[in-house]
Design an enzyme around this catalytic site. Sequence first.
Site, PDB file in Angstrom:
ATOM      1  N   ASP A  98       0.861  -1.181   0.000  1.00 55.05           N
ATOM      2  CA  ASP A  98       0.000   0.000   0.000  1.00 55.05           C
ATOM      3  C   ASP A  98       0.899   1.233   0.000  1.00 55.05           C
ATOM      4  O   ASP A  98       1.954   1.215   0.627  1.00 55.05           O
ATOM      5  CB  ASP A  98      -0.886  -0.011   1.270  1.00 55.05           C
ATOM      6  CG  ASP A  98      -2.185   0.758   1.074  1.00 55.05           C
ATOM      7  OD1 ASP A  98      -2.109   1.974   0.830  1.00 55.05           O
ATOM      8  OD2 ASP A  98      -3.273   0.151   1.179  1.00 55.05           O
TER       9      ASP A  98
ATOM     10  N   THR B 190     -20.171  -1.090  -0.386  1.00 53.65           N
ATOM     11  CA  THR B 190     -19.846  -1.942   0.768  1.00 53.65           C
ATOM     12  C   THR B 190     -19.577  -1.052   1.981  1.00 53.65           C
ATOM     13  O   THR B 190     -19.081   0.064   1.828  1.00 53.65           O
ATOM     14  CB  THR B 190     -18.588  -2.781   0.447  1.00 53.65           C
ATOM     15  OG1 THR B 190     -18.789  -3.455  -0.788  1.00 53.65           O
ATOM     16  CG2 THR B 190     -18.299  -3.804   1.532  1.00 53.65           C
TER      17      THR B 190
ATOM     18  N   LYS C 120       2.058 -12.850 -13.987  1.00 55.50           N
ATOM     19  CA  LYS C 120       2.603 -13.667 -15.085  1.00 55.50           C
ATOM     20  C   LYS C 120       3.993 -14.198 -14.713  1.00 55.50           C
ATOM     21  O   LYS C 120       4.277 -15.380 -14.868  1.00 55.50           O
ATOM     22  CB  LYS C 120       2.676 -12.785 -16.339  1.00 55.50           C
ATOM     23  CG  LYS C 120       3.293 -13.425 -17.530  1.00 55.50           C
ATOM     24  CD  LYS C 120       3.070 -12.525 -18.760  1.00 55.50           C
ATOM     25  CE  LYS C 120       4.121 -12.778 -19.811  1.00 55.50           C
ATOM     26  NZ  LYS C 120       5.180 -11.754 -19.827  1.00 55.50           N
TER      27      LYS C 120
ATOM     28  N   TYR D 264     -12.375   7.174 -12.489  1.00 56.88           N
ATOM     29  CA  TYR D 264     -12.462   5.893 -11.779  1.00 56.88           C
ATOM     30  C   TYR D 264     -13.097   4.842 -12.679  1.00 56.88           C
ATOM     31  O   TYR D 264     -12.557   3.738 -12.853  1.00 56.88           O
ATOM     32  CB  TYR D 264     -13.297   6.081 -10.509  1.00 56.88           C
ATOM     33  CG  TYR D 264     -13.416   4.858  -9.634  1.00 56.88           C
ATOM     34  CD1 TYR D 264     -12.295   4.329  -8.993  1.00 56.88           C
ATOM     35  CD2 TYR D 264     -14.649   4.243  -9.412  1.00 56.88           C
ATOM     36  CE1 TYR D 264     -12.406   3.217  -8.168  1.00 56.88           C
ATOM     37  CE2 TYR D 264     -14.765   3.138  -8.583  1.00 56.88           C
ATOM     38  CZ  TYR D 264     -13.638   2.626  -7.962  1.00 56.88           C
ATOM     39  OH  TYR D 264     -13.756   1.531  -7.144  1.00 56.88           O
TER      40      TYR D 264
END
Length: 314
Positions: A33, A177, A107, A147
């Site tokens: 983060d 949420t 990947k 966004y």
Amino acid sequence: MSKRVLITGGAGFLGSHLCDRYLSEGYRVICMDNLITGNADNIAHLIGNDSFEFIKHDVTNYIHVSGDLDLILHFASPASPIDYLKMPIQTLKVGSLGTHKALGLAKAKNARFLLASTSEVYGDPLTHPQAEDYWGNVNPIGDRGVYDEAKRFAEAMTMAYHRYHRVDTRIVRIFNTYGSRMRLHDGRALPTFMRQALKNNPLTVYGDGSQTRSFMYVDDLVEGVWRSSQSDYVDPINIGNPEETTILDFAEEIIDLTDSNSEIIFQELPKDDPQVRQPDISRAKKELDWEPRYDRKKGLRMALDYFQQKVGED
Ligand code: UDP
């Protein structure tokens, strides 16, 4: 050796709950983060846990993780309308460049990749409720476009890595949420109304309050993400609670819940604010055997303690 997951945006509201869940499922967790909207307090209780590691990093830059990885949960992004209005470029960059970097890492490590997408890909929807085969009604140059389009690009990039590089991918489209660790001042309806009601200040309803939303309790979201990450289903899946309410009724519900003396005042509706939003969750039911366990009444009661404590500290 236990499995290892990287959670980008792991110190955010949703990311930190996912750190808790994957640790409790026996995973080793790397939380990444840059803390621009995430908060170290959300993961403070995990520091010192041998299975947990925090890396402060902006995922729009090359991501280095040493050792093996089984799974990447890509949750890094500002996610509340006032945040992405304040940080439009970062929002576009994390959805595009950040998703590219996280997919490149998946990947290289041969890891499964799960994208946190959003109901915002449907924009101001012209179908109701919204099922995954609806392509959306988004204004690309509007305030919210930074966004919405970043997440739409992120979905396109995820599917391209799946088809071209055979990366094992998942996409969940997350609807509104709520729960503990939401920021009291993130500008979203629920924390704003909770704060206003608990302080007996007026609740600010935008427009006439006839727009609808469908709110899901955070534990239901975490369960949906967990199931998606363990399933074989690749196409996008809506994760949301279909229990729909107008924003005006919702404001009144919060006043009742908090035993508040607040009144309701009306303010200008933000541009491109979706008029309706309700998930069709048939696919999640069929493919993940998932549906929400908390109705709004129960979920809001669960969340109330947290908001009371936060308002006390505000
Ligand atoms: N809203 C409101 N008052 C507030 C904050 C939000 O009436 O103080 C409205 C907002 O215009 C939208 C709805 O509540 O119609 C949900 O907004 P939120 O920011 O929670 O998330 P969105 O679903 O729009 O991304």
